[in-house]
Design a protein around this motif. Structure first.
Motif, PDB file in Angstrom:
ATOM      1  N   LYS A 263      90.893  80.719  53.281  1.00  0.00           N
ATOM      2  CA  LYS A 263      89.566  80.963  52.733  1.00  0.00           C
ATOM      3  C   LYS A 263      88.656  81.544  53.808  1.00  0.00           C
ATOM      4  CE  LYS A 263      86.187  78.529  49.820  1.00  0.00           C
ATOM      5  NZ  LYS A 263      85.851  77.209  49.239  1.00  0.00           N
ATOM      6  N   MET A 264      87.911  82.564  53.465  1.00  0.00           N
ATOM      7  CA  MET A 264      86.939  83.224  54.347  1.00  0.00           C
ATOM      8  C   MET A 264      87.618  83.959  55.513  1.00  0.00           C
ATOM      9  SD  MET A 264      83.680  80.591  54.459  1.00  0.00           S
ATOM     10  CE  MET A 264      84.623  79.199  55.061  1.00  0.00           C
ATOM     11  N   GLU A 265      88.899  84.312  55.367  1.00  0.00           N
ATOM     12  CA  GLU A 265      89.580  85.094  56.401  1.00  0.00           C
ATOM     13  C   GLU A 265      88.928  86.478  56.488  1.00  0.00           C
ATOM     14  OE1 GLU A 265      91.530  85.488  59.462  1.00  0.00           O
ATOM     15  OE2 GLU A 265      92.505  83.890  58.304  1.00  0.00           O
ATOM     16  N   LEU A 266      88.584  86.903  57.687  1.00  0.00           N
ATOM     17  CA  LEU A 266      87.837  88.150  57.853  1.00  0.00           C
ATOM     18  C   LEU A 266      88.672  89.357  57.438  1.00  0.00           C
ATOM     19  CD1 LEU A 266      86.157  87.506  61.325  1.00  0.00           C
ATOM     20  CD2 LEU A 266      85.166  87.191  59.035  1.00  0.00           C
ATOM     21  N   PRO A 267      88.011  90.403  56.924  1.00  0.00           N
ATOM     22  CA  PRO A 267      88.761  91.622  56.564  1.00  0.00           C
ATOM     23  C   PRO A 267      89.372  92.263  57.811  1.00  0.00           C
ATOM     24  CG  PRO A 267      86.544  91.624  55.622  1.00  0.00           C
ATOM     25  CD  PRO A 267      86.585  90.502  56.587  1.00  0.00           C
ATOM     26  N   SER A 268      90.648  92.589  57.726  1.00  0.00           N
ATOM     27  CA  SER A 268      91.342  93.219  58.855  1.00  0.00           C
ATOM     28  C   SER A 268      92.720  93.662  58.394  1.00  0.00           C
ATOM     29  CB  SER A 268      91.466  92.250  60.040  1.00  0.00           C
ATOM     30  OG  SER A 268      92.188  91.091  59.662  1.00  0.00           O
TER      31      SER A 268
ATOM     32  N   GLU B   7      96.647  94.790  54.219  1.00  0.00           N
ATOM     33  CA  GLU B   7      95.204  94.726  54.462  1.00  0.00           C
ATOM     34  C   GLU B   7      94.603  93.513  53.766  1.00  0.00           C
ATOM     35  OE1 GLU B   7      91.123  97.286  53.518  1.00  0.00           O
ATOM     36  OE2 GLU B   7      93.110  98.125  53.052  1.00  0.00           O
ATOM     37  N   ILE B   8      93.783  92.768  54.515  1.00  0.00           N
ATOM     38  CA  ILE B   8      92.966  91.706  53.915  1.00  0.00           C
ATOM     39  C   ILE B   8      91.629  92.328  53.539  1.00  0.00           C
ATOM     40  CG2 ILE B   8      91.868  89.483  54.276  1.00  0.00           C
ATOM     41  CD1 ILE B   8      94.065  88.762  56.205  1.00  0.00           C
ATOM     42  N   GLU B   9      91.362  92.373  52.253  1.00  0.00           N
ATOM     43  CA  GLU B   9      90.179  93.089  51.747  1.00  0.00           C
ATOM     44  C   GLU B   9      88.910  92.242  51.889  1.00  0.00           C
ATOM     45  OE1 GLU B   9      91.556  96.041  48.305  1.00  0.00           O
ATOM     46  OE2 GLU B   9      91.744  93.937  47.749  1.00  0.00           O
ATOM     47  N   ALA B  10      87.786  92.955  51.902  1.00  0.00           N
ATOM     48  CA  ALA B  10      86.488  92.282  51.895  1.00  0.00           C
ATOM     49  C   ALA B  10      86.278  91.622  50.537  1.00  0.00           C
ATOM     50  CB  ALA B  10      85.374  93.277  52.189  1.00  0.00           C
ATOM     51  N   GLN B  11      85.712  90.417  50.558  1.00  0.00           N
ATOM     52  CA  GLN B  11      85.513  89.666  49.314  1.00  0.00           C
ATOM     53  C   GLN B  11      84.152  88.990  49.335  1.00  0.00           C
ATOM     54  OE1 GLN B  11      87.587  85.927  48.835  1.00  0.00           O
ATOM     55  NE2 GLN B  11      88.134  86.435  46.720  1.00  0.00           N
TER      56      GLN B  11
END
Length: 732
Positions: free
Chosen positions: A297-302, A320-324
């Motif tokens: 949870k709340m993992e930064l986009p990167s 890719e971890i997207e912005a949420q």
């Protein structure tokens, strides 16, 4: 003479005269023919002709075979006087132009006028006999296959001809190659295709001899079998998503392919790396198995990546971890609670409806930050709606009070955080003060102890001088009685006070102090810390260059093994003794969670009989653990397994490094987990080891294991080997 006797003599004379008139010549074969002749060879037929009277005619030689054909191959005129003889050397060349298709069992008939001679039967053959070998039976794709051998005709003469090699998969031809046969020998090389399938194949060999016209005279066939290994060539990673959001699950599947694109089942590692290539999670799984990882949870986009490593191959795939945006809104007791659970800061305007009035609220929240707002309105019940710009987030009836409809931020919230931070600082200061006081008290105790020790030393010296003044000093030293007792130190380097006093009464102070210092030094040399440092620790690598070696692996399973190694318990002491046993036997150890692996490799032991060393070591460890469980209240529940393994080993900077080429370590874990305070042997341990032990064969959870009951008495040969091995280890 009687009348009957005269009649018999008369008839014999008549027969003799008739026979002499009938046989006028004799044909003699001077050399016996061979039993077999191959097509293309020649048959020499040396003949001698004797005549009893003047004879003239034609000498004729014919080939007569089992199929009923008769072929004339020689004619020669003969004219001899009575009693004269002559020698002839006819030759039959076995070529199709002369003998046609005649093969098999044949004879030669020599005739002149009415007289003839038939030779013994011989065989005309077109068969070639091939004897061939391969340098080995298992090959990798693209590897050269060396085929060598000999080719002889059936009449034992070496072939000068040709040979064809055809590699087939059942009836499918994979490749074909030709070579020559010189003086009956051939040595050829065929190269396997890079994409050849892993299975068994047959090489068909066809040797043949041709004449100048290109007609095949002799022919022979043979075959060889070989196996092609399955070699890992390519690794792929499949992700269920290339773009993923926090709290979603990433499913990873890694597949290993061989030279033909078929999947291979193998054990390897999958690692999940963050944007800085730090390992977030790493697991050992089988190919085609799925690894699931839930994004926090709340993992930064990167941009993250997945790295797969199997059998020396490596593959990396990025995702890719997207912005949420994830805003949590709650309405309770005239208060609006807003928390940003997204992975980016939230800076937007919320639309509110309180009754019939619309308001706008500017919200600015960092990641994980919360704020609360006070909602006020003239006393009454209101329908409160909140919009984020997309959908209605909340719709609730609330009882509100106040002078006017408005929404204001509650500043007490930030003041609360200041109070919490201040309390934490106070708490840390208190801990620091207590630590300083504790250290100060400790220094005072140490100083007092040193002063007491100094005072006791002075008192000892004074007692010594009083003792020596009573008698002559030299005579007293000669007559000093030294008690011969071993000051045994068990789990502590303290000496019994009573024993100290007795030693002081009978031993001069110099001898007593020297003896005590020596025993304390010996204790330090064999302390627990030195025991663990002397053990040979191994490191496991996923990729290591070197030659594979057959090694023996002892696997000891003890729950919470890592905890016991770091604790000060009786189990800790027993584990250190196990490491000491392995060190004496030139074994190295590797710890993986609850499993302790003892590896006996030729690189360390300098012998190929590592299974025997591991078997004796395992029995010694079994006896040690059983003795521990009898003596101590704190019992050890354990399992021991012995297995064979093929590993690549190297020693770099005095560190033993190894890479496992098979699934033996996983199998060893499985077998040791099936053990209930027993020593289990795997099915792969060879018969020589099983013959040295008394065991019972069992099947547990589908696995064949051998439960060790005892080792058989060693014969003289085995004893001498073990003695030489231990002596060599001590010398090294």
């Amino acid at each position: 003479m009687t009348k009957n006797g005269l009649s018999i003599i008369f008839i014999a004379c008549i027969f003799l005269v008739f026979y002499l008139n009938l046989v006028s010549s004799e044909i003699i074969l001077n050399e016996k023919l061979n039993g077999v002749y191959n097509v293309g060879n020649s048959i020499k037929i040396p003949l001698t002709i004797k005549v009893l009277e003047d004879t003239s005619g034609i000498l004729q030689l014919d080939l007569i075979c089992d199929n009923g054909t008769q072929i004339n191959f020689y004619k020669n005129g003969i004219c001899l006087s009575s009693g004269e003889e002559t020698t002839l050397n006819p030759i039959l060349v076995l070529i199709p132009n002369i003998i046609g298709e005649n093969k098999g069992n044949c004879k030669i008939k020599a005739s002149i006028n009415e007289d003839f001679l038939l030779t013994d039967e011989f065989k005309i053959s077109d068969l070639l006999i091939i004897q061939s070998t391969l340098e080995k039976n298992n090959f990798n794709p693209g590897e050269d296959v060396i085929i060598s051998g000999t080719v002889k005709k059936e009449d034992e003469t070496p072939l000068n001809g040709f040979i064809d090699f055809v590699l087939k998969d059942n009836d499918k031809e994979i490749l074909k190659q030709s070579s020559t046969v010189n003086k009956g020998n051939f040595n050829s090389k065929i190269t396997l295709p890079e994409d050849i399938e892993a299975k068994d194949y047959t090489i068909f060999l066809t040797a043949y001899e041709k004449n100048k016209a290109g007609i095949t005279l002799n022919k022979g066939e043979s075959n060889l079998t070989l196996s092609v290994n399955q070699v890992p060539k390519r690794l792929s990673i499949l992700l269920n998503k290339d773009k993923i959001k926090p709290e979603e699950t990433l499913v990873i599947t890694s597949t290993l392919y061989d030279q033909t694109g078929k999947t291979i089942s193998s054990l390897g590692n999958i690692s999940i790396l963050d944007k800085n290539n730090n390992i977030i999670e790493k697991k050992e799984i089988n190919t085609d198995s799925e690894l699931e990882y839930k994004i926090r949870k709340m993992e930064l986009p990167s941009n993250w990546s997945v790295k797969s490593q199997f059998n020396g191959l490596e593959e990396i795939k990025k995702f890719e971890i997207e912005a949420q945006e994830n805003l949590e809104i709650q309405l309770e007791n005239q208060t609006l609670f807003i928390t940003n659970y997204g992975n980016i800061p939230y800076n937007k305007t919320l639309s509110l409806e309180i009754g019939d009035k619309s308001l706008e609220l500017n919200v600015s929240l960092d990641i994980g930050e919360s704020k609360k707002y006070k909602i006020s309105a003239p006393k009454g019940e209101y329908n409160v709606k909140i919009y984020t710009g997309e959908d209605t987030e909340i719709n609730k009836k609330m009882s509100l009070t106040g002078n006017a409809i408005r929404v204001t931020e509650d500043q007490n919230n930030s003041f609360k955080y200041y109070i919490i931070g201040f309390l934490i600082i106070i708490f840390l200061l208190i801990i620091m003060i207590k630590i300083r006081k504790h250290n100060k008290r400790k220094k005072i105790k140490m100083k007092t102890r040193k002063e007491n020790l100094h005072r006791n030393t002075e008192q000892k010296k004074e007692r010594k001088f009083r003792f020596l003044r009573k008698k002559d000093k030299s005579q007293e030293l000669k007559n000093a009685i030294v008690l011969k007792r071993d000051l045994k130190i068990k789990n502590s380097n303290q000496i019994s006070p009573n024993q100290e006093e007795r030693d002081k009464e009978f031993v001069p102070i110099e001898i007593y102090e020297a003896k005590k210092e020596k025993q304390e030094k010996e204790y330090l040399d064999f302390s627990k810390e030195n025991m663990i440092n002397r053990a040979n620790k191994a490191e496991m690598f996923l990729s290591l260059q070197g030659e594979p070696q057959e090694s023996a692996i002892l696997c000891l399973k003890i729950k919470d093994l890592e905890y016991y190694f770091s604790s000060k318990t009786s189990i800790h002491d027993t584990l250190l003794k196990i490491l000491q046993i392995a060190e004496v036997k030139k074994g190295v150890y590797y710890i993986n969670k609850d499993y302790l692996f003892l590896i006996f490799s030729p690189l360390k032991t300098k012998t190929m009989r590592n299974e025997e060393i591991a078997l004796n070591t395992g029995e010694e460890i079994l006896n040690l653990l059983n003795e521990h469980n009898k003596k101590f209240l704190q019992k050890i529940n354990f399992g021991i397994s012995l297995n064979k393994s093929k590993i690549v080993t190297r020693i770099v900077d005095n560190i033993f490094k190894f890479m496992v080429l098979d699934s033996s370590m996983t199998q060893s874990k499985k077998i040791s987990s099936l053990s209930n305070n027993e020593f289990l042997l795997s099915q792969e341990i060879n018969n020589e080891m099983l013959e040295r032990a008394n065991y019972t064969k069992e099947i547990r959870e589908g696995n064949v294991v051998y439960v060790l009951t005892s080792l058989k008495k060693e014969d003289d040969k085995t004893k001498k080997f073990i003695e030489r091995f231990l002596k060599r280890q001590q010398e090294s």
